[in-house]
Design a protein around this motif. Structure first.
Motif, short mmCIF file in Angstrom:
data_model
loop_
_atom_site.label_atom_id
_atom_site.label_comp_id
_atom_site.label_asym_id
_atom_site.label_seq_id
_atom_site.Cartn_x
_atom_site.Cartn_y
_atom_site.Cartn_z
N GLU A 126 16.01 -9.20 -26.88
CA GLU A 126 17.05 -8.17 -26.84
C GLU A 126 17.17 -7.52 -25.45
N PRO A 127 17.43 -8.31 -24.43
CA PRO A 127 17.61 -7.74 -23.09
C PRO A 127 18.96 -7.01 -23.00
N GLY A 128 19.04 -6.09 -22.08
CA GLY A 128 20.28 -5.34 -21.86
C GLY A 128 20.16 -4.53 -20.58
N TRP A 129 21.30 -4.32 -19.91
CA TRP A 129 21.24 -3.64 -18.61
C TRP A 129 20.88 -2.17 -18.76
N LEU A 130 21.27 -1.53 -19.88
CA LEU A 130 20.89 -0.13 -20.09
C LEU A 130 19.39 0.00 -20.28
N LYS A 131 18.82 -0.96 -21.00
CA LYS A 131 17.37 -0.93 -21.21
C LYS A 131 16.64 -1.12 -19.88
N ALA A 132 17.14 -2.04 -19.06
CA ALA A 132 16.53 -2.27 -17.75
C ALA A 132 16.68 -1.04 -16.86
N LEU A 133 17.86 -0.41 -16.91
CA LEU A 133 18.08 0.78 -16.09
C LEU A 133 17.14 1.91 -16.51
N GLY A 134 16.93 2.07 -17.81
CA GLY A 134 16.04 3.12 -18.29
C GLY A 134 14.61 2.92 -17.81
N TYR A 135 14.11 1.68 -17.94
CA TYR A 135 12.73 1.41 -17.52
C TYR A 135 12.58 1.57 -16.00
N SER A 136 13.54 1.09 -15.24
CA SER A 136 13.41 1.16 -13.77
C SER A 136 13.53 2.60 -13.28
N CYS A 137 14.46 3.37 -13.84
CA CYS A 137 14.59 4.77 -13.44
C CYS A 137 13.35 5.57 -13.84
N GLY A 138 12.79 5.27 -15.02
CA GLY A 138 11.56 5.94 -15.43
C GLY A 138 10.42 5.64 -14.49
N ALA A 139 10.35 4.38 -14.01
CA ALA A 139 9.28 4.03 -13.07
C ALA A 139 9.45 4.78 -11.75
N VAL A 140 10.70 4.91 -11.28
CA VAL A 140 10.94 5.64 -10.04
C VAL A 140 10.55 7.11 -10.20
N LEU A 141 10.95 7.72 -11.30
CA LEU A 141 10.62 9.13 -11.53
C LEU A 141 9.11 9.32 -11.66
N ALA A 142 8.44 8.38 -12.33
CA ALA A 142 6.98 8.50 -12.46
C ALA A 142 6.30 8.39 -11.10
N LEU A 143 6.77 7.44 -10.28
CA LEU A 143 6.19 7.28 -8.95
C LEU A 143 6.43 8.54 -8.11
N GLY A 144 7.65 9.10 -8.22
CA GLY A 144 7.93 10.34 -7.49
C GLY A 144 7.07 11.49 -7.99
N GLY A 145 6.86 11.58 -9.29
CA GLY A 145 6.02 12.65 -9.83
C GLY A 145 4.58 12.56 -9.36
N VAL A 146 4.05 11.34 -9.34
CA VAL A 146 2.67 11.16 -8.86
C VAL A 146 2.56 11.56 -7.39
N THR A 147 3.53 11.15 -6.58
CA THR A 147 3.52 11.51 -5.16
C THR A 147 3.62 13.01 -4.98
N LEU A 148 4.48 13.64 -5.77
CA LEU A 148 4.63 15.09 -5.68
C LEU A 148 3.34 15.80 -6.08
N GLY A 149 2.66 15.30 -7.10
CA GLY A 149 1.40 15.90 -7.51
C GLY A 149 0.32 15.77 -6.45
N LEU A 150 0.25 14.59 -5.80
CA LEU A 150 -0.73 14.42 -4.73
C LEU A 150 -0.42 15.36 -3.56
N GLY A 151 0.88 15.53 -3.27
CA GLY A 151 1.24 16.46 -2.21
C GLY A 151 0.88 17.89 -2.56
N TRP A 152 1.08 18.24 -3.83
CA TRP A 152 0.75 19.60 -4.26
C TRP A 152 -0.75 19.87 -4.15
N LEU A 153 -1.57 18.83 -4.46
CA LEU A 153 -3.01 19.01 -4.35
C LEU A 153 -3.45 19.26 -2.92
#
Length: 441
Positions: free
Chosen positions: A72-99
């Motif tokens: 069941e592939p779909g471009w919306l599903k791919a967009l959701g996973y890829s955007c979530g990965a970008v936001l997670a990576l940004g959040g981790v970087t922001l947390g390390l900067g805050w520390l």
């Protein structure tokens, strides 16, 4: 899922990666005191945003192709996973900067400062007139884009020990950076830098205990000066006491009332009528104080002369209130007959002056207004003294009536003076009104 869909997902993810990387870099630059000299912090944000865009694009493309091989592939599903990965990576970087962020250190929630003592070399002469930049000390983080607040060197309280001046200052501590120095400036020729081996987040154990003396640095390329030629510094951490809460602002009306009451309380039996008078006037608005003031005025042996002087005062309001007060004093008041009669003659004199004043010199009829105000109060005193003290006052009232018939262009003179004077001259002296006299209301 087609390759076209994968590239579309990668492009959208790349845009998100560019925005997230730029915002995270801006926040971390602020926290970590990245220098903005020549736009360094801005260039870093742009560069990291571009990197984030590229990483987001690659991540979106990889994730979309992985999703393409799944059930069941779909471009919306791919967009959701890829955007979530970008936001997670940004959040981790922001947390390390805050520390690693350079937040202002505190102890028990209170701001900190460094109490310092600067020891000068023997023979050093303290500046008597600081230049435009002043004498100060400040904590500095090398390479940081922001400036720390300064603490003024207290030259007036400098002391000497073994031929060396010791100058004190209280310097705000707003950085938790591990690498920091203390700048101390006496003049352009004596601008010093001291290492500051202080932990990034001071503890309660650092309060009040002096550090060891540390020597200032010296210019690169020059020989190290001998110990007796060096400046030295020691410090200890100190809590900044919060300023006391400002007292609540008192209502100006309450302050004025308190000042007025204090002025009243300071009066006594020997106080002249002029000082009691403001509290005895009808306009005072305080009946209890007014009654007290009237009692004190009536008890003065020369109150009639004092009050009579107020009845002819240059200020219309003072004269008016004095005449009204003459009517309010407890009867009988035969001592007031002469002063009130004199006040009537004074009003007649004012009318004579008004009658010969050209309209161009008094276009607003201020002279007539003054006469009307005083005459109304004078009639109040006259009526009271005729009733309770055997006064007559027709001798004074008759010329007032005659003078009021001159300026027919003045409403105040005709309606405020002539009408009343004509009415009472008929009642008290059986003098018939003239045809032009306004009838009583």
């Amino acid at each position: 899922m087609s390759w076209a869909s994968s590239f579309f997902v990668a492009a959208l993810t790349g845009v998100l990666g560019l925005v997230v990387a730029g915002l995270v870099t801006a926040a971390c630059s602020e926290w970590l005191n990245v220098s903005n000299r020549e736009g360094a912090a801005g260039y870093l944000m742009v560069a990291m945003a571009l990197v984030g865009g590229v990483v987001g694009f690659v991540l979106g493309l990889v994730v979309s192709r992985v999703i393409a091989g799944m059930p069941e592939p779909g471009w919306l599903k791919a967009l959701g996973y890829s955007c979530g990965a970008v936001l997670a990576l940004g959040g981790v970087t922001l947390g390390l900067g805050w520390l690693k962020a350079d937040f202002e250190p505190k102890i028990d929630g209170r701001n900190l400062a460094l109490a310092i003592e600067v020891r000068t070399p023997r023979g050093f002469v303290l500046p008597t007139q600081p230049d435009d930049y002043g004498v100060y000390a400040a904590v500095r983080v090398p390479g940081a884009r922001s400036y720390s607040p300064q603490g003024k060197l207290d030259l007036s309280r400098a002391t000497q020990a073994e031929g060396r001046w010791i100058v004190t200052a209280l310097v705000p501590l707003i950085t938790s950076a591990q690498n920091k120095v203390m700048d101390v400036r006496f003049s352009q020729q004596h601008s010093l830098t001291f290492p500051l081996p202080l932990r990034s987040k001071p503890q309660r154990s650092d309060l009040g205990e002096w550090s060891a003396w540390v020597d200032s640095g010296w210019d690169v390329g020059t020989a190290e000066p001998p110990p007796e030629k060096k400046f030295s510094l020691r410090y200890h951490v100190q809590l900044i006491e919060p300023p006391p809460p400002a007292p609540p602002e008192e209502d100006p009306a309450v302050q004025a009332a308190a000042a007025d009451q204090a002025k009243f309380d300071a009066l006594g039996a020997h106080t002249p009528v002029r000082e009691w008078f403001p509290f005895a006037a009808k306009s005072s608005g305080h009946e209890a104080r007014r009654a007290t003031a009237i009692r004190h005025i009536a008890a003065r042996p020369d109150y009639a002369a004092e009050l009579g002087a107020l009845m002819t005062d240059a200020d219309d309001d003072v004269a008016k209130e004095a005449l009204y007060l003459a009517a309010d004093l407890p009867p009988p008041q035969p001592a007031l007959l002469a002063p009130v009669a004199a006040a009537g003659k004074h009003i007649a004199g004012m009318m004579r002056k008004f009658n010969v004043t050209p309209g161009a010199q008094d276009p607003s009829y201020q002279g007539a207004a003054s006469v009307s105000v005083r005459f109304s109060a004078w009639m109040s005193a006259v009526r009271a003294l005729r009733e309770n003290s055997g006064g007559d006052f027709t001798v004074e009232l008759r010329p007032i009536l005659e003078l009021s018939r001159v300026r027919l262009d003045s409403h105040e003179m005709q309606g405020g003076v002539r009408r009343v004077a004509s009415h009472y001259m008929k009642q008290w002296a059986n003098l018939d009104p003239l045809p032009g006299d306004p009838p009583p209301r």
